[in-house]
Design a protein around this motif. Structure first.
Motif, PDB file in Angstrom:
ATOM      1  N   ALA A  15       0.558  -1.378  -0.217  1.00  0.00           N
ATOM      2  CA  ALA A  15      -0.034  -0.296   0.137  1.00  0.00           C
ATOM      3  C   ALA A  15       1.032   1.309   0.017  1.00  0.00           C
ATOM      4  CB  ALA A  15      -1.064  -0.040   1.327  1.00  0.00           C
ATOM      5  N   ALA A  18       2.868   0.858  -3.085  1.00  0.00           N
ATOM      6  CA  ALA A  18       2.480   1.702  -5.073  1.00  0.00           C
ATOM      7  C   ALA A  18       1.918   3.165  -4.514  1.00  0.00           C
ATOM      8  CB  ALA A  18       1.383   0.539  -5.050  1.00  0.00           C
ATOM      9  N   ASP A  19       1.901   4.024  -3.761  1.00  0.00           N
ATOM     10  CA  ASP A  19       1.304   4.918  -3.341  1.00  0.00           C
ATOM     11  C   ASP A  19       2.169   6.247  -4.379  1.00  0.00           C
ATOM     12  OD1 ASP A  19      -0.918   6.501  -3.156  1.00  0.00           O
ATOM     13  OD2 ASP A  19      -0.324   7.587  -0.388  1.00  0.00           O
ATOM     14  N   ARG A  61      -2.274  -5.908   0.920  1.00  0.00           N
ATOM     15  CA  ARG A  61      -1.524  -4.804   0.565  1.00  0.00           C
ATOM     16  C   ARG A  61      -0.559  -4.056   1.678  1.00  0.00           C
ATOM     17  NH1 ARG A  61      -4.279   0.175  -1.214  1.00  0.00           N
ATOM     18  NH2 ARG A  61      -3.148  -0.004  -2.163  1.00  0.00           N
ATOM     19  N   THR A 225      -7.191  -2.267  -9.994  1.00  0.00           N
ATOM     20  CA  THR A 225      -5.511  -1.950  -8.903  1.00  0.00           C
ATOM     21  C   THR A 225      -4.745  -2.877  -8.569  1.00  0.00           C
ATOM     22  OG1 THR A 225      -7.955  -0.317  -8.119  1.00  0.00           O
ATOM     23  CG2 THR A 225      -5.472  -0.659  -6.411  1.00  0.00           C
ATOM     24  N   ASP A 229      -0.856  -1.399  -9.152  1.00  0.00           N
ATOM     25  CA  ASP A 229       0.081  -1.932  -8.067  1.00  0.00           C
ATOM     26  C   ASP A 229       1.128  -2.614  -7.930  1.00  0.00           C
ATOM     27  OD1 ASP A 229      -1.708  -0.102  -6.870  1.00  0.00           O
ATOM     28  OD2 ASP A 229      -2.832  -1.130  -5.516  1.00  0.00           O
ATOM     29  N   THR A 269       2.741   4.930 -14.147  1.00  0.00           N
ATOM     30  CA  THR A 269       2.126   5.927 -12.898  1.00  0.00           C
ATOM     31  C   THR A 269       2.686   6.366 -12.396  1.00  0.00           C
ATOM     32  OG1 THR A 269       0.868   3.688 -12.338  1.00  0.00           O
ATOM     33  CG2 THR A 269       0.992   4.798 -10.651  1.00  0.00           C
TER      34      THR A 269
END
Length: 426
Positions: A15, A18-19, A61, A225, A229, A269
Protein backbone atom coordinates in the motif's frame (compact mmCIF):
# COMPACT_ATOMS: atom_id res chain seq x y z
CA UNK A 1 11.13 -0.40 -3.19
CA UNK A 2 8.46 1.15 -5.41
CA UNK A 3 8.26 4.63 -3.90
CA UNK A 4 9.37 7.90 -5.49
CA UNK A 5 13.11 8.67 -5.20
CA UNK A 6 12.22 11.84 -3.28
CA UNK A 7 10.76 9.70 -0.48
CA UNK A 8 13.21 9.17 2.36
CA UNK A 9 11.65 6.19 4.12
CA UNK A 10 11.55 2.77 2.50
CA UNK A 11 8.00 1.40 2.23
CA UNK A 12 7.04 -1.51 4.47
CA UNK A 13 3.81 -2.51 2.70
CA UNK A 14 2.56 -2.68 -0.87
CA UNK A 15 0.00 0.00 0.00
CA UNK A 16 2.83 2.40 0.83
CA UNK A 17 5.03 1.29 -2.04
CA UNK A 18 2.44 1.61 -4.81
CA UNK A 19 1.04 4.95 -3.61
CA UNK A 20 2.88 6.89 -6.32
CA UNK A 21 0.11 9.31 -7.31
CA UNK A 22 0.08 12.51 -5.27
CA UNK A 23 -2.62 14.31 -7.29
CA UNK A 24 -5.96 13.49 -5.59
CA UNK A 25 -7.95 13.91 -8.80
CA UNK A 26 -6.02 11.05 -10.43
CA UNK A 27 -6.54 8.49 -7.66
CA UNK A 28 -9.21 5.74 -7.82
CA UNK A 29 -11.97 5.46 -5.25
CA UNK A 30 -11.91 2.71 -2.65
CA UNK A 31 -14.46 0.72 -4.65
CA UNK A 32 -12.33 0.80 -7.78
CA UNK A 33 -13.82 3.66 -9.78
CA UNK A 34 -11.62 5.85 -11.95
CA UNK A 35 -14.00 8.73 -12.50
CA UNK A 36 -17.01 7.21 -14.28
CA UNK A 37 -15.12 4.01 -15.16
CA UNK A 38 -14.16 0.77 -13.44
CA UNK A 39 -16.17 -0.61 -10.54
CA UNK A 40 -17.66 -4.11 -10.55
CA UNK A 41 -20.63 -4.91 -12.80
CA UNK A 42 -21.19 -8.59 -12.09
CA UNK A 43 -23.83 -11.33 -11.95
CA UNK A 44 -24.70 -12.64 -8.50
CA UNK A 45 -22.54 -15.73 -9.03
CA UNK A 46 -19.42 -13.57 -9.28
CA UNK A 47 -20.26 -10.61 -7.02
CA UNK A 48 -19.51 -12.31 -3.70
CA UNK A 49 -16.28 -14.04 -4.87
CA UNK A 50 -14.96 -10.70 -6.15
CA UNK A 51 -15.88 -9.00 -2.89
CA UNK A 52 -13.84 -11.69 -1.11
CA UNK A 53 -10.88 -11.05 -3.42
CA UNK A 54 -11.11 -7.30 -2.83
CA UNK A 55 -11.16 -7.77 0.94
CA UNK A 56 -8.26 -10.24 0.90
CA UNK A 57 -6.21 -7.98 -1.36
CA UNK A 58 -6.76 -4.93 0.86
CA UNK A 59 -5.55 -6.94 3.85
CA UNK A 60 -2.54 -8.27 1.92
CA UNK A 61 -1.45 -4.86 0.66
CA UNK A 62 -1.35 -3.62 4.28
CA UNK A 63 0.67 -6.64 5.48
CA UNK A 64 4.46 -6.12 5.79
CA UNK A 65 5.09 -9.89 5.57
CA UNK A 66 3.22 -10.12 2.25
CA UNK A 67 5.24 -7.23 0.82
CA UNK A 68 8.53 -8.64 2.10
CA UNK A 69 7.88 -11.97 0.37
CA UNK A 70 6.78 -10.24 -2.84
CA UNK A 71 9.87 -8.03 -3.02
CA UNK A 72 12.11 -11.01 -2.24
CA UNK A 73 10.65 -12.85 -5.23
CA UNK A 74 11.05 -9.79 -7.46
CA UNK A 75 14.74 -9.78 -6.58
CA UNK A 76 15.54 -13.50 -6.47
CA UNK A 77 13.17 -14.88 -9.11
CA UNK A 78 12.38 -12.04 -11.52
CA UNK A 79 15.84 -10.48 -11.39
CA UNK A 80 14.80 -6.92 -10.61
CA UNK A 81 15.74 -4.17 -11.06
CA UNK A 82 15.75 -4.35 -14.86
CA UNK A 83 18.14 -2.01 -16.73
CA UNK A 84 17.24 1.28 -18.37
CA UNK A 85 19.34 1.26 -21.53
CA UNK A 86 20.25 4.07 -23.92
CA UNK A 87 19.65 2.55 -27.35
CA UNK A 88 22.46 4.36 -29.13
CA UNK A 89 22.23 2.77 -32.58
CA UNK A 90 18.42 2.92 -32.59
CA UNK A 91 18.66 6.60 -31.64
CA UNK A 92 21.06 7.20 -34.51
CA UNK A 93 18.77 5.39 -36.95
CA UNK A 94 15.73 7.37 -35.81
CA UNK A 95 17.44 10.77 -35.73
CA UNK A 96 16.51 13.27 -33.04
CA UNK A 97 15.62 12.41 -29.45
CA UNK A 98 17.60 9.89 -27.42
CA UNK A 99 15.67 6.63 -27.09
CA UNK A 100 15.94 4.63 -23.86
CA UNK A 101 14.58 1.10 -23.41
CA UNK A 102 13.25 -0.16 -20.08
CA UNK A 103 14.29 -3.81 -20.35
CA UNK A 104 11.27 -5.75 -19.06
CA UNK A 105 12.21 -8.36 -21.67
CA UNK A 106 15.01 -9.42 -19.32
CA UNK A 107 12.59 -10.51 -16.60
CA UNK A 108 12.23 -14.20 -15.81
CA UNK A 109 9.65 -15.59 -18.32
CA UNK A 110 10.46 -12.75 -20.73
CA UNK A 111 7.95 -9.98 -20.04
CA UNK A 112 6.46 -7.61 -17.48
CA UNK A 113 3.66 -10.09 -16.68
CA UNK A 114 5.69 -11.87 -13.99
CA UNK A 115 5.49 -8.71 -11.84
CA UNK A 116 1.79 -9.16 -11.16
CA UNK A 117 1.47 -12.94 -11.44
CA UNK A 118 3.78 -13.38 -8.47
CA UNK A 119 1.52 -11.09 -6.48
CA UNK A 120 -1.57 -12.97 -7.64
CA UNK A 121 -0.30 -16.41 -6.67
CA UNK A 122 0.78 -15.11 -3.25
CA UNK A 123 -2.74 -13.73 -2.80
CA UNK A 124 -4.29 -17.04 -3.95
CA UNK A 125 -2.19 -18.99 -1.47
CA UNK A 126 -3.09 -16.54 1.29
CA UNK A 127 -6.79 -17.13 0.47
CA UNK A 128 -6.40 -20.92 0.57
CA UNK A 129 -7.12 -21.46 -3.14
CA UNK A 130 -5.98 -24.61 -4.93
CA UNK A 131 -5.83 -23.32 -8.50
CA UNK A 132 -5.20 -20.08 -10.37
CA UNK A 133 -7.11 -19.66 -13.61
CA UNK A 134 -6.56 -17.04 -16.29
CA UNK A 135 -6.79 -15.99 -19.90
CA UNK A 136 -3.84 -15.26 -22.14
CA UNK A 137 -3.39 -13.76 -25.60
CA UNK A 138 0.25 -13.73 -26.60
CA UNK A 139 0.93 -16.34 -23.93
CA UNK A 140 3.20 -14.16 -21.80
CA UNK A 141 0.68 -13.86 -18.97
CA UNK A 142 0.00 -17.58 -19.18
CA UNK A 143 3.69 -18.48 -19.03
CA UNK A 144 4.29 -16.08 -16.15
CA UNK A 145 1.30 -17.37 -14.18
CA UNK A 146 2.27 -20.99 -14.80
CA UNK A 147 5.81 -20.29 -13.57
CA UNK A 148 4.57 -18.42 -10.50
CA UNK A 149 2.05 -21.15 -9.66
CA UNK A 150 4.72 -23.83 -9.94
CA UNK A 151 6.95 -21.76 -7.65
CA UNK A 152 4.42 -21.68 -4.80
CA UNK A 153 2.81 -25.08 -5.41
CA UNK A 154 -0.57 -24.18 -6.94
CA UNK A 155 -2.34 -25.73 -9.92
CA UNK A 156 -2.74 -23.52 -12.99
CA UNK A 157 -5.34 -23.45 -15.80
CA UNK A 158 -4.91 -21.17 -18.81
CA UNK A 159 -7.60 -20.41 -21.42
CA UNK A 160 -6.30 -19.24 -24.80
CA UNK A 161 -8.07 -18.49 -28.08
CA UNK A 162 -7.44 -21.09 -30.78
CA UNK A 163 -6.08 -18.40 -33.12
CA UNK A 164 -3.50 -17.43 -30.51
CA UNK A 165 -2.69 -21.07 -29.72
CA UNK A 166 -1.59 -21.42 -33.35
CA UNK A 167 0.28 -18.08 -33.48
CA UNK A 168 2.03 -18.53 -30.13
CA UNK A 169 2.78 -22.27 -30.09
CA UNK A 170 6.15 -21.91 -28.29
CA UNK A 171 4.39 -20.29 -25.33
CA UNK A 172 1.77 -23.06 -25.28
CA UNK A 173 4.60 -25.58 -24.91
CA UNK A 174 6.20 -23.48 -22.17
CA UNK A 175 2.95 -23.37 -20.20
CA UNK A 176 2.54 -27.11 -20.46
CA UNK A 177 6.14 -27.77 -19.43
CA UNK A 178 5.53 -25.58 -16.37
CA UNK A 179 2.62 -27.82 -15.41
CA UNK A 180 -0.32 -25.72 -16.58
CA UNK A 181 -3.51 -27.08 -18.14
CA UNK A 182 -4.03 -25.17 -21.42
CA UNK A 183 -7.58 -24.88 -22.75
CA UNK A 184 -7.98 -23.91 -26.43
CA UNK A 185 -11.10 -21.76 -26.93
CA UNK A 186 -12.54 -22.17 -30.42
CA UNK A 187 -15.80 -20.20 -30.33
CA UNK A 188 -16.40 -16.72 -31.74
CA UNK A 189 -13.25 -14.93 -32.85
CA UNK A 190 -11.16 -17.46 -30.89
CA UNK A 191 -8.85 -14.78 -29.51
CA UNK A 192 -8.36 -12.93 -26.22
CA UNK A 193 -11.95 -11.81 -25.57
CA UNK A 194 -13.25 -15.39 -25.94
CA UNK A 195 -10.46 -16.69 -23.70
CA UNK A 196 -11.57 -14.26 -20.96
CA UNK A 197 -15.20 -15.33 -21.35
CA UNK A 198 -14.28 -19.01 -21.11
CA UNK A 199 -12.09 -18.65 -18.04
CA UNK A 200 -14.68 -16.49 -16.24
CA UNK A 201 -17.34 -19.16 -16.84
CA UNK A 202 -15.21 -21.82 -15.14
CA UNK A 203 -14.33 -19.47 -12.29
CA UNK A 204 -18.02 -18.67 -11.70
CA UNK A 205 -18.70 -22.40 -11.24
CA UNK A 206 -15.86 -23.05 -8.78
CA UNK A 207 -15.00 -19.80 -6.94
CA UNK A 208 -14.00 -21.64 -3.76
CA UNK A 209 -11.32 -23.62 -5.61
CA UNK A 210 -10.05 -21.01 -8.06
CA UNK A 211 -8.64 -17.49 -7.99
CA UNK A 212 -9.06 -15.72 -11.31
CA UNK A 213 -5.65 -14.16 -11.95
CA UNK A 214 -6.54 -11.48 -14.50
CA UNK A 215 -3.70 -10.65 -16.89
CA UNK A 216 -4.08 -6.89 -17.26
CA UNK A 217 -5.53 -3.75 -15.64
CA UNK A 218 -9.01 -4.88 -16.70
CA UNK A 219 -11.98 -6.66 -15.19
CA UNK A 220 -13.98 -5.94 -12.04
CA UNK A 221 -12.60 -4.28 -8.93
CA UNK A 222 -10.04 -4.94 -7.45
CA UNK A 223 -8.12 -6.15 -10.50
CA UNK A 224 -7.46 -2.87 -12.36
CA UNK A 225 -5.95 -1.49 -9.14
CA UNK A 226 -4.33 -4.77 -8.06
CA UNK A 227 -2.47 -5.32 -11.34
CA UNK A 228 -1.53 -1.63 -11.51
CA UNK A 229 -0.06 -1.81 -7.99
CA UNK A 230 2.09 -4.84 -8.80
CA UNK A 231 3.25 -3.29 -12.10
CA UNK A 232 4.11 0.08 -10.51
CA UNK A 233 7.66 -1.19 -9.97
CA UNK A 234 8.37 -0.62 -13.69
CA UNK A 235 7.81 3.13 -13.66
CA UNK A 236 9.26 3.60 -10.19
CA UNK A 237 12.54 1.99 -11.25
CA UNK A 238 12.54 3.89 -14.55
CA UNK A 239 12.07 7.24 -12.82
CA UNK A 240 14.87 6.62 -10.34
CA UNK A 241 17.23 5.27 -13.01
CA UNK A 242 16.60 8.16 -15.39
CA UNK A 243 17.11 10.79 -12.68
CA UNK A 244 20.35 9.15 -11.57
CA UNK A 245 21.72 8.80 -15.10
CA UNK A 246 20.66 12.17 -16.51
CA UNK A 247 21.71 14.81 -13.96
CA UNK A 248 18.42 14.85 -12.11
CA UNK A 249 16.26 15.49 -15.18
CA UNK A 250 13.21 13.53 -16.31
CA UNK A 251 12.48 12.18 -19.80
CA UNK A 252 10.54 14.21 -22.34
CA UNK A 253 8.18 11.29 -22.99
CA UNK A 254 7.38 7.79 -21.76
CA UNK A 255 5.78 5.45 -24.33
CA UNK A 256 4.15 2.05 -23.89
CA UNK A 257 1.83 -0.20 -25.88
CA UNK A 258 -1.81 -0.53 -24.80
CA UNK A 259 -4.13 -3.49 -25.23
CA UNK A 260 -5.66 -4.09 -21.80
CA UNK A 261 -2.93 -1.74 -20.61
CA UNK A 262 -0.91 -3.33 -17.79
CA UNK A 263 2.59 -2.54 -19.04
CA UNK A 264 1.54 1.03 -19.80
CA UNK A 265 0.04 1.61 -16.35
CA UNK A 266 3.20 0.14 -14.86
CA UNK A 267 5.33 2.56 -16.86
CA UNK A 268 3.10 5.63 -16.42
CA UNK A 269 2.03 5.59 -12.76
CA UNK A 270 5.25 6.99 -11.27
CA UNK A 271 5.17 9.88 -13.77
CA UNK A 272 1.51 10.92 -13.49
CA UNK A 273 2.36 13.90 -11.25
CA UNK A 274 5.17 15.06 -13.55
CA UNK A 275 3.28 17.38 -15.88
CA UNK A 276 6.36 18.02 -18.05
CA UNK A 277 6.63 14.33 -18.98
CA UNK A 278 4.44 13.31 -21.91
CA UNK A 279 2.82 9.91 -21.42
CA UNK A 280 1.85 8.15 -24.66
CA UNK A 281 -0.07 4.90 -25.02
CA UNK A 282 0.08 3.13 -28.38
CA UNK A 283 -2.83 1.02 -29.55
CA UNK A 284 -2.84 -1.55 -32.37
CA UNK A 285 -3.82 0.10 -35.65
CA UNK A 286 -3.87 -3.33 -37.26
CA UNK A 287 -4.36 -3.61 -40.99
CA UNK A 288 -6.97 -0.91 -41.55
CA UNK A 289 -9.53 1.45 -40.06
CA UNK A 290 -12.63 -0.72 -40.59
CA UNK A 291 -14.17 -2.59 -37.68
CA UNK A 292 -12.48 -5.95 -37.32
CA UNK A 293 -9.18 -4.73 -38.80
CA UNK A 294 -7.79 -3.07 -35.67
CA UNK A 295 -8.11 -2.87 -31.87
CA UNK A 296 -8.12 0.92 -31.37
CA UNK A 297 -10.47 0.98 -28.41
CA UNK A 298 -9.42 4.39 -27.10
CA UNK A 299 -9.96 6.23 -30.36
CA UNK A 300 -12.88 4.28 -31.84
CA UNK A 301 -14.67 2.69 -28.88
CA UNK A 302 -17.61 3.90 -26.81
CA UNK A 303 -18.54 3.63 -23.14
CA UNK A 304 -19.89 0.22 -22.23
CA UNK A 305 -19.55 -2.75 -19.90
CA UNK A 306 -17.11 -5.56 -20.62
CA UNK A 307 -15.85 -8.33 -18.36
CA UNK A 308 -17.24 -6.78 -15.20
CA UNK A 309 -16.03 -3.19 -15.69
CA UNK A 310 -17.37 0.04 -17.13
CA UNK A 311 -14.86 1.14 -19.74
CA UNK A 312 -14.52 1.93 -23.42
CA UNK A 313 -15.47 -0.93 -25.76
CA UNK A 314 -15.36 -1.60 -29.50
CA UNK A 315 -18.83 -2.83 -30.47
CA UNK A 316 -20.53 -4.10 -33.61
CA UNK A 317 -23.88 -3.01 -35.06
CA UNK A 318 -25.77 -5.12 -32.49
CA UNK A 319 -23.92 -3.59 -29.54
CA UNK A 320 -21.87 -6.71 -28.86
CA UNK A 321 -18.05 -6.61 -28.48
CA UNK A 322 -16.64 -6.39 -31.99
CA UNK A 323 -14.06 -8.67 -33.58
CA UNK A 324 -10.62 -7.10 -33.40
CA UNK A 325 -7.25 -7.63 -35.04
CA UNK A 326 -3.62 -6.98 -34.19
CA UNK A 327 -0.40 -8.50 -35.36
CA UNK A 328 0.34 -8.76 -31.62
CA UNK A 329 -1.82 -11.36 -29.88
CA UNK A 330 -1.48 -9.60 -26.53
CA UNK A 331 -3.20 -6.47 -27.86
CA UNK A 332 -6.23 -7.88 -29.72
CA UNK A 333 -8.83 -7.01 -27.08
CA UNK A 334 -12.05 -5.01 -27.69
CA UNK A 335 -11.78 -3.16 -24.38
CA UNK A 336 -9.17 -1.36 -22.31
CA UNK A 337 -8.35 -0.81 -18.65
CA UNK A 338 -10.72 1.76 -17.09
CA UNK A 339 -7.90 3.88 -15.71
CA UNK A 340 -6.68 4.48 -19.26
CA UNK A 341 -10.05 5.90 -20.29
CA UNK A 342 -10.06 8.10 -17.19
CA UNK A 343 -6.54 9.40 -17.86
CA UNK A 344 -7.38 10.14 -21.49
CA UNK A 345 -10.44 12.17 -20.52
CA UNK A 346 -8.41 13.93 -17.83
CA UNK A 347 -5.92 14.96 -20.55
CA UNK A 348 -2.98 13.35 -18.75
CA UNK A 349 -2.16 10.55 -21.22
CA UNK A 350 -2.17 10.71 -25.04
CA UNK A 351 -3.31 7.68 -27.03
CA UNK A 352 -2.16 7.04 -30.59
CA UNK A 353 -1.87 3.95 -32.80
CA UNK A 354 0.72 2.05 -34.84
CA UNK A 355 -0.33 -0.22 -37.67
CA UNK A 356 0.95 -3.71 -38.41
CA UNK A 357 3.38 -2.51 -41.09
CA UNK A 358 5.08 0.11 -38.92
CA UNK A 359 5.19 -2.37 -36.05
CA UNK A 360 6.99 -4.95 -38.18
CA UNK A 361 9.49 -2.30 -39.32
CA UNK A 362 10.19 -1.34 -35.71
CA UNK A 363 10.55 -5.01 -34.72
CA UNK A 364 13.22 -5.51 -37.39
CA UNK A 365 15.05 -2.24 -36.73
CA UNK A 366 15.50 -2.90 -33.01
CA UNK A 367 16.68 -6.42 -33.77
CA UNK A 368 19.31 -5.20 -36.23
CA UNK A 369 20.52 -2.09 -34.39
CA UNK A 370 20.47 -3.20 -30.76
CA UNK A 371 20.68 -6.99 -30.87
CA UNK A 372 17.32 -7.24 -29.12
CA UNK A 373 14.36 -9.11 -30.61
CA UNK A 374 11.37 -7.28 -29.07
CA UNK A 375 7.85 -8.57 -28.60
CA UNK A 376 5.39 -7.44 -31.25
CA UNK A 377 3.40 -5.79 -28.47
CA UNK A 378 6.41 -3.68 -27.46
CA UNK A 379 7.19 -2.95 -31.11
CA UNK A 380 4.05 -0.80 -31.29
CA UNK A 381 5.59 1.53 -28.72
CA UNK A 382 8.93 1.49 -30.54
CA UNK A 383 7.17 2.46 -33.77
CA UNK A 384 5.73 5.56 -32.10
CA UNK A 385 9.15 6.44 -30.64
CA UNK A 386 10.68 6.24 -34.12
CA UNK A 387 7.94 8.54 -35.44
CA UNK A 388 8.24 11.03 -32.59
CA UNK A 389 12.03 11.21 -32.13
CA UNK A 390 12.78 13.41 -35.20
CA UNK A 391 10.00 15.81 -34.18
CA UNK A 392 11.33 16.30 -30.64
CA UNK A 393 14.96 16.90 -31.63
CA UNK A 394 18.29 15.88 -30.17
CA UNK A 395 17.84 17.61 -26.80
CA UNK A 396 14.82 15.48 -25.97
CA UNK A 397 14.64 11.96 -24.54
CA UNK A 398 12.12 9.15 -24.90
CA UNK A 399 11.71 6.11 -22.65
CA UNK A 400 10.04 3.09 -24.27
CA UNK A 401 8.79 0.32 -22.05
CA UNK A 402 10.19 -2.76 -23.80
CA UNK A 403 7.52 -4.91 -22.19
CA UNK A 404 8.64 -8.29 -23.52
CA UNK A 405 10.95 -10.23 -25.77
CA UNK A 406 10.00 -11.56 -29.18
CA UNK A 407 11.08 -15.21 -29.03
CA UNK A 408 7.40 -16.13 -29.11
CA UNK A 409 6.88 -14.11 -32.33
CA UNK A 410 9.73 -15.21 -34.57
CA UNK A 411 7.92 -17.95 -36.49
CA UNK A 412 4.94 -15.69 -37.10
CA UNK A 413 7.15 -12.77 -38.16
CA UNK A 414 9.20 -15.01 -40.47
CA UNK A 415 6.00 -15.75 -42.40
CA UNK A 416 5.33 -12.00 -42.78
CA UNK A 417 8.74 -10.76 -43.91
CA UNK A 418 11.30 -11.82 -46.47
CA UNK A 419 14.41 -13.36 -44.97
CA UNK A 420 17.56 -14.14 -46.92
CA UNK A 421 18.19 -17.76 -47.86
CA UNK A 422 20.99 -19.16 -45.68
CA UNK A 423 24.36 -19.26 -47.39
CA UNK A 424 25.37 -22.78 -48.37
CA UNK A 425 28.90 -23.93 -47.68
CA UNK A 426 30.13 -27.22 -49.12
Amino acid sequence: MLNHPESSAAPSTLAEAADLIRTPELKPTNDGHFGAYGGAVLPDALARPMEDVAKAYEEARQDPAFYAEYTRLLRDVVGRPTPLMLAERLTEAAGGAKIFLKREDLNHTGAHKINHTLGEVLLAKRMGKQTVIAETGAGQHGVALAAAAALVGLDCEIHMGAVDVAKQHPNVVRMQLLGAKVVSVERGGATLKEAVDSAFEVYAQYPEQYLYAIGSVVGPHPFPTLVRDFQAIVGAETRTQFLQGNDGTLPTAVIASVGGGSNAMGAFTAFLDDDDVRLIGVEPGGSGSELGQHAMTMSKGATGVLHGMTTRVLTDATGEPAPVHSIASGLDYPGVGPQHVFLAEAGRVEYVSANDGHTLEAFQLVSRTEGIIPALESSHAIAEALRLAPQLGSYASIVVNLSGRGDKDIDYVADKIELATPEVVR
